[in-house]
Motif scaffolding. Structure first.
Motif: not given
Length: 352
Positions: A317-342
């Motif tokens: 919104r502040l135009k400090l990044i070039p565009r809005r993106v879906d942050f989920g597209d830049f994550t990989d959850t394969r290593f979560n295992g039994s880790l607790p919630p964020s």
């Protein structure tokens, strides 16, 4: 009416420490510097035919793994490259020069917004007490709303920038209600200690340095307004390589053990951290107990992704990044295992 500059020279020697202390948790795109030492110029640990290229910062992953004894029995090699902040580290990840590295909650937002090829693969959750707006000790300000019409120094695009935005919003203000001075830490320090700005939005260990110096105090901190997350970010190409992915899995497990060691041995870690960065021991210990040692390994889950999406949307919104993106597209959850919630509560130290 502006107040005259304060005589605060006694604070400066304590605070003018290596700028490698601009920790990954804080640097945004505007504070991207060139890598310190250069790619390929760091240490190599372990043995074997596989090499994991790891991006790091002074007093970061290499230091904590070594202090905790987690580099003693590696069956693969780790080649360390040192960077001054998160953005150039992520540039190296995008360029496939680094397989994985540690950053804070803001650099991945800027990298994602720029279309970089990165994947967030691990997270920790710590307190946000070190993410603070500090004012001179004798300032008349007592609440965030008092900053209306006043000058505030902050590093543009940093985690402190987002903390400032969120804190102002909580107080019913926006950036338009304050006179923002976009300054990197060295310049912000000079402005703050010289009485040229009324407040400084900053992070640990700078927060601990200001407090230990006795010339500043916290007006408000990030608890309850920022997410307190830090990340490990990997190159998609490395994740697609089965052997490298297995090494990354092992590396992340070692980091989790090392973080447990930090919490249980704050004094020992503070000594190592101080030696590695040039911090005074007392400042290092303050920062460990306020922020660094409180981190808990957590899953990269929907809550973490949603929290980061808020940062994406704010900076878009502040135009400090070039565009809005879906942050989920830049994550990989394969290593979560039994880790607790964020959202798992950070660790805390008892008052001594």
């Amino acid at each position: 009416m502006p107040r005259p500059p304060r005589r605060t020279r006694r604070l400066v020697p304590l605070l003018l420490l290596p700028l490698s202390l601009t920790l990954a948790a804080c640097a945004g795109s505007s504070s991207a510097h060139t890598s310190s030492g250069g790619l390929g110029g760091g240490n190599t640990d372990g043995k074997g035919s596989l090499t994991l290229n790891v991006g790091d910062q002074k007093g970061g992953s290499e230091a904590v793994l070594r202090a905790a004894g987690e580099l003693d029995d590696l069956t693969y090699k780790i080649k360390w490259s040192t960077f001054t902040s998160g953005p150039p580290l992520l540039e190296a990840v995008n360029a496939k020069a680094v397989d994985i590295g540690a950053v804070g909650n803001t650099p991945p937002v800027f990298a994602a917004g720029a279309g970089s090829k990165i994947s967030v693969v691990a997270a920790t959750h710590g307190t946000a007490h070190g993410e603070a707006i500090v004012v001179p000790k004798d300032s008349e300000f007592r609440r965030t709303a008092d900053l209306k019409g006043r000058s505030v120094a902050v590093a543009q695009g940093s985690s402190a920038h987002y903390q400032l935005l969120a804190s102002l919003k909580k107080a019913g203000l926006t950036l338009k209600d304050v006179d923002v001075k976009y300054l990197q830490p060295a310049d912000a320090l000079a402005a703050f200690t010289g009485g040229k700005v009324d407040a400084w939005a900053v992070w640990d260990p700078y927060t601990s340095q200001v407090l230990r110096g006795g010339k500043g105090r916290i007006l408000t901190d990030g608890e309850g307004v920022v997410n307190g997350l830090s990340f490990q970010v990997a190159a998609p190409g490395a994740l697609a390589d089965k052997k490298k992915a297995a090494a990354i899995d092992d590396y992340l497990r070692r980091l989790r053990k090392a973080q447990d060691w930090v919490f249980k041995h704050p004094e020992a870690w503070a000594k190592v951290w101080a030696k590695d960065t040039g911090l005074p021991y007392e400042v290092a210990l303050d920062a460990v107990k306020r922020t660094n040692g409180t981190r808990v390994p957590v899953a990269v889950d929907r809550q973490a992704i949603a929290s980061e999406q808020e940062i994406v949307d704010t900076f878009a919104r502040l135009k400090l990044i070039p565009r809005r993106v879906d942050f989920g597209d830049f994550t990989d959850t394969r290593f979560n295992g039994s880790l607790p919630p964020s959202t798992t509560a950070p660790r805390t130290y008892k008052e001594s």
